[in-house]
Design a protein around this motif. Structure first.
Motif, PDB file in Angstrom:
ATOM      1  N   ALA A 136       0.814  -1.216   0.000  1.00 13.04           N
ATOM      2  CA  ALA A 136       0.000   0.000   0.000  1.00 13.04           C
ATOM      3  C   ALA A 136       0.847   1.266   0.000  1.00 13.04           C
ATOM      4  N   ALA A 137       2.126   1.143   0.322  1.00 10.69           N
ATOM      5  CA  ALA A 137       3.014   2.308   0.264  1.00 10.69           C
ATOM      6  C   ALA A 137       3.270   2.743  -1.172  1.00 10.69           C
ATOM      7  N   HIS A 138       2.943   1.861  -2.132  1.00  7.30           N
ATOM      8  CA  HIS A 138       3.243   2.153  -3.539  1.00  7.30           C
ATOM      9  C   HIS A 138       1.999   2.373  -4.383  1.00  7.30           C
ATOM     10  N   LYS A 139       0.904   1.680  -4.072  1.00  9.50           N
ATOM     11  CA  LYS A 139      -0.332   1.856  -4.826  1.00  9.50           C
ATOM     12  C   LYS A 139      -1.491   1.272  -4.028  1.00  9.50           C
ATOM     13  N   PRO A 140      -2.731   1.577  -4.388  1.00 13.22           N
ATOM     14  CA  PRO A 140      -3.868   1.015  -3.656  1.00 13.22           C
ATOM     15  C   PRO A 140      -3.846  -0.514  -3.671  1.00 13.22           C
ATOM     16  N   VAL A 141      -4.425  -1.081  -2.625  1.00 11.75           N
ATOM     17  CA  VAL A 141      -4.430  -2.535  -2.461  1.00 11.75           C
ATOM     18  C   VAL A 141      -5.865  -3.031  -2.295  1.00 11.75           C
ATOM     19  N   ILE A 142      -6.150  -4.146  -2.935  1.00 13.39           N
ATOM     20  CA  ILE A 142      -7.370  -4.911  -2.697  1.00 13.39           C
ATOM     21  C   ILE A 142      -6.932  -6.277  -2.200  1.00 13.39           C
ATOM     22  N   PHE A 143      -7.398  -6.684  -1.024  1.00 11.14           N
ATOM     23  CA  PHE A 143      -7.144  -8.058  -0.601  1.00 11.14           C
ATOM     24  C   PHE A 143      -8.468  -8.792  -0.541  1.00 11.14           C
ATOM     25  N   CYS A 144      -8.437 -10.071  -0.860  1.00  8.02           N
ATOM     26  CA  CYS A 144      -9.672 -10.846  -0.837  1.00  8.02           C
ATOM     27  C   CYS A 144      -9.364 -12.284  -0.468  1.00  8.02           C
ATOM     28  N   GLY A 145     -10.396 -12.957   0.032  1.00 11.63           N
ATOM     29  CA  GLY A 145     -10.237 -14.364   0.349  1.00 11.63           C
ATOM     30  C   GLY A 145     -10.906 -14.745   1.644  1.00 11.63           C
ATOM     31  N   TYR A 219     -13.894 -11.994   2.560  1.00 11.78           N
ATOM     32  CA  TYR A 219     -13.903 -10.534   2.482  1.00 11.78           C
ATOM     33  C   TYR A 219     -13.233 -10.012   1.209  1.00 11.78           C
ATOM     34  N   PHE A 220     -13.600  -8.784   0.873  1.00 11.22           N
ATOM     35  CA  PHE A 220     -12.796  -7.914   0.020  1.00 11.22           C
ATOM     36  C   PHE A 220     -12.452  -6.687   0.846  1.00 11.22           C
ATOM     37  N   GLY A 221     -11.175  -6.503   1.145  1.00 13.20           N
ATOM     38  CA  GLY A 221     -10.698  -5.313   1.834  1.00 13.20           C
ATOM     39  C   GLY A 221     -10.032  -4.377   0.835  1.00 13.20           C
ATOM     40  N   VAL A 222     -10.284  -3.088   0.965  1.00 15.34           N
ATOM     41  CA  VAL A 222      -9.845  -2.123  -0.043  1.00 15.34           C
ATOM     42  C   VAL A 222      -9.232  -0.899   0.628  1.00 15.34           C
ATOM     43  N   THR A 223      -8.138  -0.401   0.065  1.00 18.30           N
ATOM     44  CA  THR A 223      -7.571   0.871   0.504  1.00 18.30           C
ATOM     45  C   THR A 223      -8.648   1.954   0.448  1.00 18.30           C
TER      46      THR A 223
END
Length: 252
Positions: A136-145, A219-223
């Motif tokens: 996330a320090a470099h670009k938006p992040v989406i995590f899922c699972g 979940y889907f977690g998003v910046t």
């Protein structure tokens, strides 16, 4: 762009339970799978996945754990694991970098009966949180699972009787709170803040799924700064074939 995530509880098993039809109907741009329980060479993929780029991270232990991602667009970069030997033998993390965001597919370890694996689980959570923060320090992040935790009481049908059980222990819930606090939004709760009865996993026992006695642990977690690109978040309980159902988001 439609992103879907599904713990299939064995990819080879779900192939005979309408998996190809699911892909053909939903037509995801990116499909993230957890608990594949197979290596790439052990699986004959359905024709509905023709044209997708496939990436796998399988466990060293045969028939255990494992994640995979099928994507229409070729990612810029793909990384297996988190770069930590003690956490990277079970095939639990796969990171794909795209021009506008990084996508992390995750299958979080279960704390297991009597919370006997809880200490390891919390160590793993900390490592995963650091992995996401680094991205996330470099670009938006989406995590899922499958994060293997129901965050709040609204996220499972019977919170009182599960308070100290794996997936709803105080420690795991606090760890997930810390993960979101590190800079992520629970996308489903963003769009459905107060709606109970939405679950993504049901026990095979006691007609739990028919009675909707379930847990929301996928979940889907998003910046947060990227949430403006997320148009909707959904759970697909009508899709069968696993003890989990798919969850998804639509980007626009």
């Amino acid at each position: 762009m439609k992103l879907l995530s599904w713990n299939v509880n064995g990819l080879r098993a779900v192939l005979g339970k309408g998996f190809g039809e699911f892909v053909g109907t939903e037509k995801p741009d990116i499909l993230c799978l957890q608990e594949t329980k197979a290596r790439r060479e052990q699986v004959t993929l359905p024709p509905e996945l023709d044209g997708y780029h496939a990436f796998w991270n399988s466990a060293q232990k045969p028939g255990y754990s494992g994640v995979a991602v099928f994507t229409r667009d070729q990612p810029l970069n793909v990384t297996e694991g988190m770069g930590i030997d003690e956490h990277d033998t079970e095939g639990r993390v796969l990171t794909l970098e795209y021009p506008d965001f990084a996508l992390v597919n995750v299958y979080t370890p279960n704390a297991q009966d009597e919370l006997r694996r809880l200490p390891y689980r919390l160590q793993w959570d900390a490592a995963f949180r650091h992995h996401l923060q680094t991205l996330a320090a470099h670009k938006p992040v989406i995590f899922c699972g499958d994060l293997n935790v129901a965050h709040h009481e609204i996220d499972l049908a019977r919170p009182a009787s599960n308070r100290k059980n794996p997936g709803f222990s105080d420690e795991e819930r606090a760890s997930f709170t810390e993960l979101l606090g590190a800079g992520f939004t629970d996308s489903f709760r963003h769009f459905h803040p107060d709606q109970p009865g939405h679950y993504s996993w049901w026990s095979y026992r006691a007609n739990a799924r028919q009675n909707n006695v379930g847990w929301r642990i996928d979940y889907f977690g998003v910046t947060p700064s990227f949430m403006g690109n997320v148009k909707s978040a959904s759970i697909l309980p009508h899709v069968h074939g696993s003890d989990h159902c798919p969850v998804g988001v639509v980007l626009g």
